[in-house]
Design an enzyme around this catalytic site. Structure first.
Site, PDB file in Angstrom:
ATOM      1  N   ASP A 177       0.680  -1.202  -0.081  1.00  0.00           N
ATOM      2  CA  ASP A 177       0.020   0.161   0.173  1.00  0.00           C
ATOM      3  C   ASP A 177       0.879   1.255  -0.053  1.00  0.00           C
ATOM      4  OD1 ASP A 177      -2.165  -1.772   0.584  1.00  0.00           O
ATOM      5  OD2 ASP A 177      -1.625  -1.839   2.313  1.00  0.00           O
ATOM      6  N   LYS A 187       2.137   2.422  -5.296  1.00  0.00           N
ATOM      7  CA  LYS A 187       3.174   2.159  -6.341  1.00  0.00           C
ATOM      8  C   LYS A 187       2.451   2.591  -7.696  1.00  0.00           C
ATOM      9  CE  LYS A 187       3.129  -2.238  -4.952  1.00  0.00           C
ATOM     10  NZ  LYS A 187       2.809  -2.102  -3.510  1.00  0.00           N
ATOM     11  N   GLY A 191      -4.208  -4.395  -4.104  1.00  0.00           N
ATOM     12  CA  GLY A 191      -5.443  -3.624  -4.455  1.00  0.00           C
ATOM     13  C   GLY A 191      -4.917  -2.254  -4.651  1.00  0.00           C
ATOM     14  N   HIS A 192      -5.451  -1.839  -5.896  1.00  0.00           N
ATOM     15  CA  HIS A 192      -5.270  -0.361  -6.091  1.00  0.00           C
ATOM     16  C   HIS A 192      -6.466   0.429  -6.498  1.00  0.00           C
ATOM     17  CE1 HIS A 192      -3.127  -3.030  -9.141  1.00  0.00           C
ATOM     18  NE2 HIS A 192      -3.815  -2.464  -9.909  1.00  0.00           N
ATOM     19  N   GLN A 239       2.226  -6.449  -3.758  1.00  0.00           N
ATOM     20  CA  GLN A 239       2.648  -6.347  -2.422  1.00  0.00           C
ATOM     21  C   GLN A 239       4.023  -5.666  -1.724  1.00  0.00           C
ATOM     22  OE1 GLN A 239       1.379  -9.458  -3.816  1.00  0.00           O
ATOM     23  NE2 GLN A 239      -0.296  -8.553  -3.126  1.00  0.00           N
TER      24      GLN A 239
END
Ligand code: IMP
Length: 406
Positions: free
Chosen positions: A21, A24, A48-49, A228
């Site tokens: 998180d 990126k 998750g983005h 990750q």
């Protein structure tokens, strides 16, 4: 306008340096304009983005954040574990907004399939850990661990089998899974998902390593988008409170089948502070009052699970360690503006907490290094000094443009 391909070379990688998180997606988004291919190497829908599509924010789990850039080739490499309904949902969502990626999506035949039963086993194992050891890992319950368990045990089902009849195999497995975990495998449903997926994405499945090799031979440029982050790496992270894949640059190269000598640069991404979701060591975790303040300012709630993130301060020791493991050539320090109201900024160095004077001025939305308050510049320079890696990007807000390029 700087040329990123000149600065970072033909094959650049973007790797999370903390517990995930770090944000990126934003630097990938910036670089993607100039690169031809965006490749994801490992992990699954635990990532998750948030991506803004049309007027709406959507959370993507499998497709890399560069997928919105029209015309870019998207690779999901061999190291991934893919939950088919999640992938189809993401493809559909893009299509609803007029973005078709099927013709530019390349999925490795060697990537493993995450079935719904893997998710159920993940949940069952968490309950078992909690009962037996008093502490679960705090996984995302996306079936990641169990899918990689099958892979390591050499019984995984891969994307290359999507067009095969796996009924006998799944039925045999169902009996074992029921016995071992008391989890039911819905064979008909899993087969239906496979067939549906084969109809939609069957033509995207290929030898993606070969695709990448020939692309490189034809002078195509590549961004490797890490998933990750390094402190969650199965080997180098805070085991056992880690994910089940290799989250380093080396892991990404393994996952894609690209040789190390092809990589021209590696951008490490770290927040100006630190967060973690799930259990495990977090030596720089802030007091409840400080954590709440940072969490609120930084919007630190998990995009996959919605969980409030544990929040704390930067560990320069961790950043140095992680920079060396990956050979970072540059840093992207994100969310600097979240620290704007801090009078004193603690950080960890050589195992001890120290602090620097805060800048207590607005850095949000600043776009140039020379506009940064002196103490904010000092903070960035301290990161460079202690890790021996230059800071190339500094995130100063949510918008795409809120980034200082040095
Ligand atoms: P798993 O990957 O779902 O097995 O979860 C293992 C650990 O990694 C848990 O602490 C998760 O919260 C964490 N984790 C996995 N993926 C991410 C991510 O993309 N961001 C942040 N934490 C993650």
């Amino acid at each position: 306008m700087k040329s990123f391909t000149k600065q970072f070379g033909p094959v650049t990688s973007v790797i999370g340096a903390q517990w995930g998180d770090e944000g990126k997606g934003k630097v990938v988004d910036l670089l993607a304009k100039e690169y031809d291919i965006i490749a994801r190497a490992c992990g699954g829908a635990n990532a998750g983005h948030t991506i803004v599509v049309g007027d709406h924010k959507h959370v993507f789990h499998l497709l890399p954040s560069g997928c919105l850039h029209e015309g870019k080739q998207i690779v999901l490499g061999s190291g991934l574990v893919i939950h088919l309904p999640t992938l189809l949902e993401e493809i559909d969502l893009l299509q609803e907004h007029g973005i078709d990626i099927i013709d530019r999506l390349h999925i490795s035949e060697e990537a493993h399939i995450v079935f719904d039963y893997h998710k159920d086993i993940d949940a069952a194992l968490e309950i078992m850990r909690s009962k037996e050891k008093g502490q679960e890992i705090g996984t995302t319950k996306r079936g990641i661990g169990p899918a990689y368990m099958d892979k390591a045990q050499r019984v995984g089902i891969r994307m290359g089998s999507l067009d095969s009849d796996m009924r006998a195999e799944l039925e045999q497995r169902a009996a074992f899974i029921k016995h071992a975990y008391n989890v039911t495998v819905h064979v008909d449903n899993e087969l239906k998902q496979m067939q549906l997926s084969n109809n939609r994405i069957g033509k995207c499945i290929k030898n993606t390593a070969a695709f990448l090799h020939s692309s490189m031979e034809n002078d195509q440029t590549i961004i490797i988008e890490g998933a990750q982050a390094v402190l969650l790496d199965i080997d180098h992270g805070t085991y056992p409170y880690v994910t089940s894949s290799s989250t380093t640059l080396a892991g990404a190269l393994q996952g894609l089948g690209i040789p190390p000598r092809a990589v021209s640069s590696c951008i490490g991404v770290a927040k100006a502070y630190c967060t973690r979701v799930g259990s495990g060591l977090f030596p720089t975790e802030a007091s409840e009052a400080d954590a709440t303040r940072l969490r609120d300012r930084g919007g630190e709630y998990g995009s996959t699970t919605g969980r409030p993130r544990r929040t704390g301060w930067l560990s320069l020791d961790d950043l140095s360690y992680v920079a060396r493991i990956n050979g970072f050539t540059h840093w992207n320090i994100t969310k600097l503006d979240v620290l704007d109201e801090e009078h004193s900024i603690p950080f960890e160095l050589q195992g001890e907490m120290q602090s620097m004077e805060g800048w207590t001025q607005k850095t949000a939305e600043l776009r140039e290094w020379k506009q940064l308050p002196k103490h904010a510049q000092k903070y960035i320079e301290r990161i460079e000094k202690e890790t021996n890696v230059p800071v190339a990007f500094i995130g100063t807000g949510q918008k795409r443009e809120d980034m200082i390029l040095r």
